[in-house]
Design a protein around this motif. Structure first.
Motif, PDB file in Angstrom:
ATOM      1  N   VAL A  45      -4.544  66.351   7.032  1.00 34.94           N
ATOM      2  CA  VAL A  45      -3.606  67.033   6.131  1.00 34.94           C
ATOM      3  C   VAL A  45      -3.534  68.526   6.449  1.00 34.94           C
ATOM      4  O   VAL A  45      -2.446  69.112   6.518  1.00 34.94           O
ATOM      5  N   ALA A  46      -4.697  69.154   6.667  1.00 33.62           N
ATOM      6  CA  ALA A  46      -4.725  70.594   6.942  1.00 33.62           C
ATOM      7  C   ALA A  46      -4.035  70.927   8.260  1.00 33.62           C
ATOM      8  O   ALA A  46      -3.204  71.843   8.334  1.00 33.62           O
ATOM      9  N   MET A  47      -4.373  70.183   9.309  1.00 37.90           N
ATOM     10  CA  MET A  47      -3.853  70.516  10.638  1.00 37.90           C
ATOM     11  C   MET A  47      -2.380  70.130  10.789  1.00 37.90           C
ATOM     12  O   MET A  47      -1.634  70.791  11.514  1.00 37.90           O
ATOM     13  N   ALA A  48      -1.958  69.071  10.103  1.00 39.31           N
ATOM     14  CA  ALA A  48      -0.575  68.624  10.244  1.00 39.31           C
ATOM     15  C   ALA A  48       0.393  69.435   9.378  1.00 39.31           C
ATOM     16  O   ALA A  48       1.522  69.709   9.792  1.00 39.31           O
ATOM     17  N   PHE A  49      -0.052  69.845   8.175  1.00 43.47           N
ATOM     18  CA  PHE A  49       0.883  70.426   7.222  1.00 43.47           C
ATOM     19  C   PHE A  49       0.724  71.928   6.968  1.00 43.47           C
ATOM     20  O   PHE A  49       1.674  72.580   6.547  1.00 43.47           O
ATOM     21  N   ALA A  50      -0.486  72.488   7.202  1.00 40.17           N
ATOM     22  CA  ALA A  50      -0.667  73.924   6.964  1.00 40.17           C
ATOM     23  C   ALA A  50       0.236  74.791   7.845  1.00 40.17           C
ATOM     24  O   ALA A  50       0.814  75.772   7.351  1.00 40.17           O
ATOM     25  N   PRO A  51       0.396  74.471   9.146  1.00 41.48           N
ATOM     26  CA  PRO A  51       1.305  75.293   9.955  1.00 41.48           C
ATOM     27  C   PRO A  51       2.752  75.245   9.480  1.00 41.48           C
ATOM     28  O   PRO A  51       3.529  76.163   9.744  1.00 41.48           O
ATOM     29  N   ILE A  52       3.119  74.181   8.746  1.00 37.52           N
ATOM     30  CA  ILE A  52       4.502  74.028   8.280  1.00 37.52           C
ATOM     31  C   ILE A  52       4.685  74.597   6.876  1.00 37.52           C
ATOM     32  O   ILE A  52       5.615  75.373   6.617  1.00 37.52           O
ATOM     33  N   PHE A  53       3.784  74.228   5.957  1.00 35.85           N
ATOM     34  CA  PHE A  53       3.962  74.565   4.547  1.00 35.85           C
ATOM     35  C   PHE A  53       3.071  75.714   4.062  1.00 35.85           C
ATOM     36  O   PHE A  53       3.152  76.117   2.910  1.00 35.85           O
ATOM     37  N   GLY A  54       2.191  76.221   4.933  1.00 37.44           N
ATOM     38  CA  GLY A  54       1.370  77.356   4.552  1.00 37.44           C
ATOM     39  C   GLY A  54      -0.086  76.998   4.336  1.00 37.44           C
ATOM     40  O   GLY A  54      -0.485  75.830   4.328  1.00 37.44           O
ATOM     41  N   LEU A  55      -0.887  78.033   4.138  1.00 37.83           N
ATOM     42  CA  LEU A  55      -2.338  77.916   4.052  1.00 37.83           C
ATOM     43  C   LEU A  55      -2.797  77.070   2.867  1.00 37.83           C
ATOM     44  O   LEU A  55      -3.889  76.493   2.895  1.00 37.83           O
ATOM     45  N   GLN A  56      -1.962  76.966   1.834  1.00 40.26           N
ATOM     46  CA  GLN A  56      -2.359  76.203   0.642  1.00 40.26           C
ATOM     47  C   GLN A  56      -2.656  74.732   0.962  1.00 40.26           C
ATOM     48  O   GLN A  56      -3.428  74.085   0.254  1.00 40.26           O
TER      49      GLN A  56
END
Length: 434
Positions: A391-402
């Motif tokens: 979840v962190a690696m797939a979505f943080a670059p897209i949706f932010g650090l949260q």
């Protein structure tokens, strides 16, 4: 509940002291050196925590075997198992320390450590790896005392080590201006002294039991220890491995965000201490009572552990939610940037509501491990790790650090459900009897 609480309380207090001095490391460099120094220690933290978890997990795995022998009053086997564990894990720590010294810079580069804090982080790590045998002996000895029902002894040494460590931090950083390397040397020295004193007390405890001569090393003890220790290491390390991989994502947001995140995860580590301690206590409690053929007390202990988890979870909400900005500012000082403050406060204010998930997970995991039911235990912890990292690696670059912190409670909850369903099947009773 009372029996488990009395057994777990010294472990909880001791681990709180242990985490307090690691928090002090960060707070002292953050306030007396610089925000970049805090980021450097934070960049090293997730990696160093893996080695702490290897030491703790290995010690817990060995302590299950020791607890069984001790519960069955087989004292010569108890003594042999203790010394076998100490020798085996000391050898492992020397090997891991050498590997760490050789590859520390390459590992930090692979984790996307910001270039402006890379050299400081490498200096910190190299001293840490040099002292790795002390770290292993320190944690394994604590686990051995817990297995022998002497949980107050490691508490006393943890208090001594923690207070001495903080005093050395202030002396080396503030008075001698040693910066990041000062806190690393302080930890190495404090743990080294505690290891020597702990071993002397352990030998004295064996003399009081009047066991007589026993083998110092027995290869046949290694396999049953390894069968429990390896999954225990995985279980203890999933949080830290996930933290390390996730931190590579955080590092990409720059040293200011890393400083705020570093402050927050130091606080998180302290918050998790009661649940880790309950986990360790339930594990030893389960092994001892199964050794004494008392399954009913195992179930009672597990129910008591869940009550303790609920109580600590409520307490954490009351402490974290109103005061998260004050807590983060203790690490960053007056010069902390807005990015660092927002990152740290955002993480803590979100996570405060979900610590109950890791608590319930830790309670049931402790029971399964104490009974030797390791298959589904291991699967559950791998699921936890996979969810957090994916979840962190797939979505943080897209949706932010949260997205980094949203992934955490999802992983904890999934782990708990899998382990709890395994507990409900009752397989742990049959596995122990086999």
């Amino acid at each position: 509940m009372y029996a488990l609480f009395v057994f777990a309380l010294p472990i909880i207090i001791g681990n709180i002291f242990q985490q307090t001095y690691t928090m002090a490391d960060s707070a002292i460099v953050g306030r007396f050196v610089s925000e970049k120094a805090l980021a450097a220690v934070g960049a090293s933290y997730s990696l160093t925590n893996i080695f702490i978890c290897v030491a703790i997990g290995g010690g817990i795995g060995a302590s299950v075997i020791v607890s069984r022998y001790f519960g069955a009053k087989e004292y010569k086997k108890t003594k042999t198992a203790v010394y076998t564990a100490l020798i085996a894990f000391t050898a492992l720590s020397v090997l891991l320390g050498i590997i760490g010294l050789v590859f520390s810079r390459l590992i930090l580069i692979a984790l996307n450590t910001p270039s402006d804090v890379l050299d400081l982080a490498v200096d910190y790590l190299n001293i840490y790896f040099a002292g790795l045998p002390f770290l292993f002996m320190y944690n394994v000895l604590s686990a051995m005392f817990n297995a022998l029902g002497k949980s107050k002894i490691p508490l006393y040494f943890l208090i001594f080590s923690s207070v001495f460590n903080v005093a050395l931090d202030l002396l080396l950083v503030k008075n001698f201006s040693m910066g990041v390397t000062g806190v690393a040397w302080a930890t190495l020295i404090a743990q080294g002294i505690s290891v020597v004193l702990s071993f002397i007390v352990l030998v004295w405890e064996f003399k009081k039991l009047n066991i007589g001569r026993a083998k110092f090393f027995e290869k046949s003890e290694l396999l049953p220890m390894a069968k429990i220790a390896f999954p225990s290491i995985i279980q203890q390390s999933t949080v830290s491995i996930g933290m390390m991989l996730v931190q590579s994502v955080v590092n990409g947001f720059g040293s200011e965000a890393l400083a705020g995140y570093s402050a927050a995860i130091r606080v998180e580590s302290l918050c998790i201490v009661p649940f880790n301690s309950i986990n360790n206590a339930v594990s030893s409690y389960t092994a001892q009572n199964l050794g004494a053929k008392n399954e009913k007390r195992v179930v009672e202990g597990y129910h008591a552990a869940n009550i303790l988890v609920a109580a600590f979870s409520i307490l954490l909400i009351l402490l974290i939610e109103p005061f998260n900005s004050l807590i983060v500012s203790m690490f960053l000082g007056d010069d902390g940037t807005i990015t660092a403050m927002n990152t740290g406060c955002g993480y803590l204010s979100f996570m405060g509501w979900f610590f109950c998930f890791i608590g319930f997970k830790m309670a049931v995991d402790g029971l399964l491990r104490g009974a030797g039911d390791m298959k589904m235990f291991t699967v559950a912890n791998f699921v936890n790790l996979f969810i957090r990292v994916f979840v962190a690696m797939a979505f943080a670059p897209i949706f932010g650090l949260q997205m980094v912190w949203i992934a955490v409670p999802i992983g904890w909850f999934s782990n708990w459900i899998i382990s709890f369903l395994e507990y409900r099947t009752g397989k742990w009773k049959r596995i122990y009897k086999r």
